[in-house]
Structure formats: structure tokens, C-alpha cells
Scaffold this motif. Structure first.
Motif, PDB file in Angstrom:
ATOM      1  N   ASP A 213       0.691  -1.045   0.095  1.00 44.52           N
ATOM      2  CA  ASP A 213       0.053  -0.030   0.039  1.00 44.52           C
ATOM      3  C   ASP A 213       1.053   1.220   0.025  1.00 44.52           C
ATOM      4  O   ASP A 213       1.997   1.218  -0.392  1.00 44.52           O
ATOM      5  CB  ASP A 213      -0.989   0.079   1.082  1.00 44.52           C
ATOM      6  CG  ASP A 213      -0.188  -0.056   2.500  1.00 44.52           C
ATOM      7  OD1 ASP A 213       1.001   0.120   2.521  1.00 44.52           O
ATOM      8  OD2 ASP A 213      -0.858  -0.417   3.451  1.00 44.52           O
ATOM      9  N   ARG A 215       1.947   3.134   2.421  1.00 41.93           N
ATOM     10  CA  ARG A 215       2.724   3.089   3.372  1.00 41.93           C
ATOM     11  C   ARG A 215       4.104   2.420   2.869  1.00 41.93           C
ATOM     12  O   ARG A 215       5.303   3.070   3.070  1.00 41.93           O
ATOM     13  CB  ARG A 215       2.571   2.749   4.659  1.00 41.93           C
ATOM     14  CG  ARG A 215       1.091   3.392   5.210  1.00 41.93           C
ATOM     15  CD  ARG A 215       0.651   2.660   6.358  1.00 41.93           C
ATOM     16  NE  ARG A 215       0.236   1.289   5.928  1.00 41.93           N
ATOM     17  CZ  ARG A 215      -0.202   0.264   6.804  1.00 41.93           C
ATOM     18  NH1 ARG A 215      -0.316   0.725   8.104  1.00 41.93           N
ATOM     19  NH2 ARG A 215      -0.737  -0.882   6.463  1.00 41.93           N
ATOM     20  N   VAL A 216       4.063   1.390   2.444  1.00 40.33           N
ATOM     21  CA  VAL A 216       5.101   0.511   2.167  1.00 40.33           C
ATOM     22  C   VAL A 216       5.745   1.408   0.862  1.00 40.33           C
ATOM     23  O   VAL A 216       7.155   1.485   0.709  1.00 40.33           O
ATOM     24  CB  VAL A 216       4.527  -0.860   1.468  1.00 40.33           C
ATOM     25  CG1 VAL A 216       5.742  -1.609   0.679  1.00 40.33           C
ATOM     26  CG2 VAL A 216       4.281  -1.861   2.401  1.00 40.33           C
ATOM     27  N   LEU A 287      10.443  -0.493   9.751  1.00 44.76           N
ATOM     28  CA  LEU A 287       9.238   0.126   9.474  1.00 44.76           C
ATOM     29  C   LEU A 287       8.410  -0.806   8.312  1.00 44.76           C
ATOM     30  O   LEU A 287       7.385  -0.843   8.396  1.00 44.76           O
ATOM     31  CB  LEU A 287       9.350   1.552   9.020  1.00 44.76           C
ATOM     32  CG  LEU A 287       9.435   2.830  10.229  1.00 44.76           C
ATOM     33  CD1 LEU A 287       9.789   3.896   9.724  1.00 44.76           C
ATOM     34  CD2 LEU A 287       8.450   2.673  11.117  1.00 44.76           C
ATOM     35  N   VAL A 291       4.957  -2.684   8.587  1.00 42.65           N
ATOM     36  CA  VAL A 291       3.896  -2.337   7.487  1.00 42.65           C
ATOM     37  C   VAL A 291       3.394  -3.773   6.916  1.00 42.65           C
ATOM     38  O   VAL A 291       2.083  -3.857   6.857  1.00 42.65           O
ATOM     39  CB  VAL A 291       4.398  -1.142   6.504  1.00 42.65           C
ATOM     40  CG1 VAL A 291       3.184  -1.162   5.669  1.00 42.65           C
ATOM     41  CG2 VAL A 291       4.429   0.013   7.525  1.00 42.65           C
ATOM     42  N   ASP A 294       1.564  -5.842   9.231  1.00 45.30           N
ATOM     43  CA  ASP A 294       0.289  -5.317   9.345  1.00 45.30           C
ATOM     44  C   ASP A 294      -0.621  -5.418   8.306  1.00 45.30           C
ATOM     45  O   ASP A 294      -1.926  -5.966   8.520  1.00 45.30           O
ATOM     46  CB  ASP A 294       0.165  -3.685   9.779  1.00 45.30           C
ATOM     47  CG  ASP A 294      -1.078  -3.118   9.879  1.00 45.30           C
ATOM     48  OD1 ASP A 294      -1.551  -3.358  10.874  1.00 45.30           O
ATOM     49  OD2 ASP A 294      -1.408  -2.387   9.074  1.00 45.30           O
ATOM     50  N   SER A 295      -0.431  -5.562   7.155  1.00 43.45           N
ATOM     51  CA  SER A 295      -1.057  -5.849   5.906  1.00 43.45           C
ATOM     52  C   SER A 295      -1.645  -7.424   5.976  1.00 43.45           C
ATOM     53  O   SER A 295      -2.595  -7.663   5.491  1.00 43.45           O
ATOM     54  CB  SER A 295      -0.168  -5.538   4.557  1.00 43.45           C
ATOM     55  OG  SER A 295       0.081  -3.940   4.544  1.00 43.45           O
TER      56      SER A 295
END
Length: 542
Positions: A213, A215-216, A287, A291, A294-295
């Protein structure tokens, strides 16, 4: 319970209702004419006080039937087994959500009718969604039959059940019809239908897009910039060739380490910069890992694999994948209709059904505009808002109407008064009530051991069922044709005791005890028929 009690009382039954005192319908049920007993838990002593009081000497119970409407299948099973131990001959009607458990219950209880609300109500929602495809399959009179619009049912048609074009209110069981193509008829098969299934689940391609997404992408862009800048610094100030410089810079940024003797001879400020970049890379890698995890985990597997691929058109969006929604998905899939499901709960029964049938599912609030956009509401042909909440369904219908004014919208509304006002003032489409669709079948089952099929005609319904002429009833000796009522009841077929079904019966022949009749009727018409075919000496109590 409110709907069922209304149906029973209007049919002339004497009703005792066991109601939770906390129910908001407690007073209303008493106002209908039922004897109300307040209790939170149904016990053996309470059932005995209510009329399940058969004696060991063969004296039957005061109550003629027991209707169990608890939302918990386990409670219904427990109460049914208790009542069967108390009276082996009592007729028991049970509302069950789990169809498998219902079949097992029949084998345990014997004289038992299991009513599955979702299976009875779902065809009505499908009919609204497809508009021109109102098909209901049923077993009646020893034959497998189908009900639907006349232009969808293969000829010859057995009978006309409703004329939906003659007026604003459908005419039930008409003698003649001005527009035969608009009739709802009973037949033995359907004409060839074909619909394209052009909606595909997102699959792993869309799953990868969800994982990577924004963020990545932002983290990866920063890392790429550091690698590019470090490559230039190492090349120009360390006099190292490009590929080796890229390797050294990538090793620093990704925290893979630096193992190169030429870099050891670099200027001190270059080494300090490399350390700072490496520390930055450690933070960025942490980070990035967080992420991605989290996905994969936080967003949950069903959401990642779900979704809709491409830009589907002319499909049906089903908002609310509970027990009713699950059955709606199955029916739409059986008919080859493109469908997308929407539900906020990824563990809802319909979500599991959708995964099994490879139907795309959008996990989210159906009253949220972005959720409906993800389901392609702006390009769909119809929307079914059938969650468990009236307000959620109303909000979903309003948002869907704004996104696609041409879509056919059907709402599931528990509050009958609210449904009428919404239809009249907001013009959002049709509304359906599961309880109004199921209650007539339950009420009819009290006086008939055979199952009933509900056929919707607008907000009105017809019931198709089989009835036995019992010994001692006023129907014995009467001519078959005398049972027909214009607009209320129609006898379709007759089975003599021990014989086969006759779909062209002689209406002048008198009825005999044990004869079975396949009939179509309104709620009131069927109720009068059941009173006519039932022994008069039996106490009218339930």
C-alpha cells in the motif's frame, strides 16, 4: 412471535404465548388476544401450565401444537425434546437456523415441522433483485414445480397465481388476466435462461496490491533515494565502479553490512555518513517489516484475498451476509447471476459461503460510501440491503441510491410501519420483512404437517401446500369444487387415500377422509380451509 401470534389469532386459534418480560412486544402480544405468560426460561413446569399436559393414561394435551421461535437453535432443540417426552403425540413446529440440525431434529422428534426462515425468505429478496426472474422451486402434489413470471416459465402453465399488472395491488388467484405475460404462474420448468458471471474475486493479484500500500511505497521510495545517493557518493568520492558502489550503498541502507576493503580506505566523513545511513536503514527496514506484517495479519486474510477485480457491471450487490444473505448468494449463483457480497463481519455465515462459491466479498460497513464503491454499486443492476439492522439497511439504501439512481433497491425492514413510510416518502425501493414472509408458513404448519412454500407478490404472499381431509371434518362429503374461493383459495390437485396424485381432478366428486389436496391460497383462505378439513371436536387451542 408477534407476527406468528397475529396469524394464529386471525385464523381463529386460541393462543398461549410464553414471552420474555423484557421484550418490547410483550404488551402488544397480549393486546392481540393471546394469553401471555412472562418467563425468561422455558421449563417443563411452564410448558405444563401452558397446555402441554398429556397424561399417562392417554389423555391428550390441552394444547394442539407447540411453536418454538427462539433465535437460539440449542434452546429450541432442548425445549422440543422436553415437550416430546411430555407428550409423544404433540405437534411441534420449530424455527431453526441450521438446516442440518433441523433435519436431525425431525428424525428425533417424529411429528415435527422445521421452518427455516432464511430458506423461506431468501427467494423473495432474489425476486426483487432480478425483477424479471421471480423463480421459486417447490415439491407439491408429487411433482417438482416452479413459480415465476409467465414469460420465464415453460408452457403449459398449470395455473395463474397472481396478476401483477392489472393494478397497483397484485390480484391473487385471478380467474382471467388482461396481460398473461405479466402473470405469476405455476409450471413444471423454466425457459432457457443465461446470465454472464462477470464479477471475479480480487485474488492474489489484488492481495499483493493491498500489501504494497501507500505506506510501503513511501518507505521504499526513501530507501531507493538513499541507495541512489549513496551509490553516487561512493562512486565519485571513493573512486569505485558503479556496480560495486551500488552494492556497497544497498548494503548500508538495508543493514546487510559492508564488507569491502576499498571502502575501508574512504575518507572519515564518508565512513560517518555510511554509519548514519546504515542507522537510518535499520529504522526503515523495521518500519517496512511492521507495515507488511500489518497488511498480512492486521488487515486479515479474508480482506486481503477479498475485494473485486476490475470494474464489474450489471451485477447484484448483497449487503449483509447473515443467514438470509448466505441463502441469497446461493440462489443467485445457482441462476448464474453476477453478485458481490458486502459485510462488516468477516466471520458472517455468508462470507464463508461466498469464499466457497468464489464470490467476491468486500469487508466493511455497507452504509459507508467507499465500501459500496468498492463493490461497484455505481454500475450494478440492484442492491439488497439485508443486514440485521433497519437503520443500517436504510442508510445503505440511501447511499446506494445516491451512487446509482437506476439501481433496484430492496431493504430488509423489521418495522412494518417504518417500511411503509420509507417506501411512500423516500422512494428508495421495495422493503421486505423476513418475519412477515415466514409467519404465514409457521401459522399454517400449526394445522398442517406438510411444509408450505411462500410465493411473494409485491408485499402480499401466497402459500402453496398440501392439506389432508381429516375424519370428522365438515369437508368430508362436500364436493371438491366447493372449497375454491375466488381470490382466496384454489385446489390444484387431489390424491385419493392410497392413490396417486391427479392434477386434473373431477371437481364434482365428493371428498373422503384421508384425501390429500395440493392447494394455493392466501393466508386467510388457507386458514379457512384448514378449519374446514380439521375435526370439529378437536379443541381450538395451541
Amino acid at each position: 412471535m408477534l407476527r406468528v401470534v397475529t396469524e394464529l389469532v386471525s385464523s381463529g386459534e386460541r393462543v398461549t404465548a410464553i414471552v420474555n418480560p423484557a421484550s418490547r412486544h410483550y404488551d402488544r402480544i397480549g393486546e392481540l388476544g393471546a394469553t401471555v405468560m412472562g418467563a425468561r426460561v422455558v421449563s417443563e413446569s411452564l410448558l405444563r401450565r401452558a397446555g402441554v399436559d398429556a397424561d399417562d393414561d392417554g389423555t391428550p394435551s390441552t394444547a394442539r401444537a407447540l411453536v418454538l421461535l427462539d433465535n437460539d437453535d440449542v434452546h429450541n432443540v432442548h425445549t422440543a425434546l422436553t415437550a416430546r417426552d411430555m407428550d409423544p403425540d404433540l405437534r411441534i413446529i420449530v424455527q431453526m437456523v441450521n438446516p442440518r440440525l433441523g433435519k436431525q431434529l425431525i428424525s428425533l422428534l417424529g411429528d415435527c415441522v422445521v421452518i427455516n426462515g432464511p430458506w423461506l425468505a431468501a427467494p423473495a429478496f432474489v425476486s426483487d433483485a432480478l425483477e424479471d426472474d421471480e423463480l421459486t422451486w417447490l415439491d407439491l402434489g408429487g411433482r417438482r414445480l416452479v413459480v415465476g413470471q409467465a414469460d420465464l416459465i415453460a408452457e403449459p402453465h398449470l395455473t395463474v397465481l397472481a396478476d401483477t399488472t392489472s393494478s397497483a395491488t397484485p390480484e391473487l388467484l385471478p380467474v382471467t388476466s388482461a396481460d398473461p405475460e405479466g402473470d405469476i404462474v405455476l409450471g413444471t420448468g423454466v425457459r432457457t435462461l443465461w446470465r454472464a458471471r462477470d464479477v471475479r474475486p480480487a485474488g492474489w493479484l489484488m492481495a499483493m496490491r493491498d500489501i504494497f500500500d501507500s505506506r510501503v511505497r513511501k518507505i521504499a521510495a526513501v530507501m531507493a533515494f538513499l541507495v541512489a545517493a549513496g551509490t553516487g557518493v561512493v562512486h565519485f568520492f571513493g573512486n569505485i565502479e558503479w556496480w560495486r558502489a551500488l552494492y556497497l550503498a544497498a548494503g548500508v541502507v538495508t543493514s546487510a553490512g559492508i564488507d569491502d576493503d576499498k571502502f575501508n580506505d574512504a575518507a572519515p566523513w564518508v565512513k560517518v555518513s555510511a554509519v548514519l545511513v546504515q542507522l537510518t536503514g535499520i529504522v526503515l527496514m523495521a518500519l517496512l517489516t511492521a507495515v507488511v506484517v500489518d497488511s498480512l495479519v492486521g488487515a486479515r486474510l479474508s480482506r486481503i484475498i477479498g475485494g473485486v477485480r476490475g470494474r464489474p457491471r450489471n451485477h447484484v450487490v448483497v449487503c449483509g451476509l447473515g443467514t438470509v444473505g448466505a441463502r441469497v448468494l446461493e440462489i443467485l449463483t445457482e441462476r448464474g447471476v453476477a453478485v458481490v457480497g458486502v459485510d462488516q463481519d468477516e466471520d458472517a455465515p455468508g462470507v464463508q459461503v461466498a469464499h466457497r462459491l468464489k464470490i467476491p466479498v468486500v469487508i466493511g460497513d455497507s452504509s459507508n460510501e467507499e465500501t459500496l464503491r468498492s463493490a461497484g454499486v455505481q454500475r450494478c443492476q440492484s442492491v439488497l440491503a439485508i443486514t440485521d439492522g433497519d437503520i443500517t439497511n436504510l442508510e445503505s439504501a440511501m447511499v446506494a441510491g445516491d451512487l446509482n439512481p437506476e439501481a433496484r433497491i430492496t431493504m430488509r425492514m423489521f418495522d412494518h410501519d417504518l417500511a411503509q413510510r420509507v417506501e411512500r416518502r423516500l422512494g428508495l425501493g421495495h422493503s421486505r420483512s423476513v418475519s412477515m414472509l415466514v409467519a404465514p408458513a409457521i401459522a399454517a404448519a400449526v394445522a398442517n404437517r406438510r411444509s408450505q412454500v411462500t410465493v411473494p407478490a409485491g408485499r402480499r404472499v401466497l402459500l402453496l401446500t398440501e392439506v389432508t381431509v381429516e375424519d370428522g371434518s365438515v369437508a368430508v362429503g362436500r364436493r371438491l369444487g366447493e372449497l375454491d374461493e375466488a381470490g382466496g383459495l384454489r385446489v390444484l390437485a387431489r390424491q385419493d387415500l392410497g392413490g396417486s396424485w391427479d392434477w386434473t381432478p373431477a371437481y364434482e366428486r365428493p371428498l373422503r377422509a384421508g384425501d390429500r389436496l395440493a392447494v394455493a391460497g392466501t393466508r386467510s383462505g388457507l386458514a379457512r380451509l384448514l378449519m374446514t378439513t380439521r375435526p370439529q371436536q378437536t379443541p381450538a387451542a395451541s
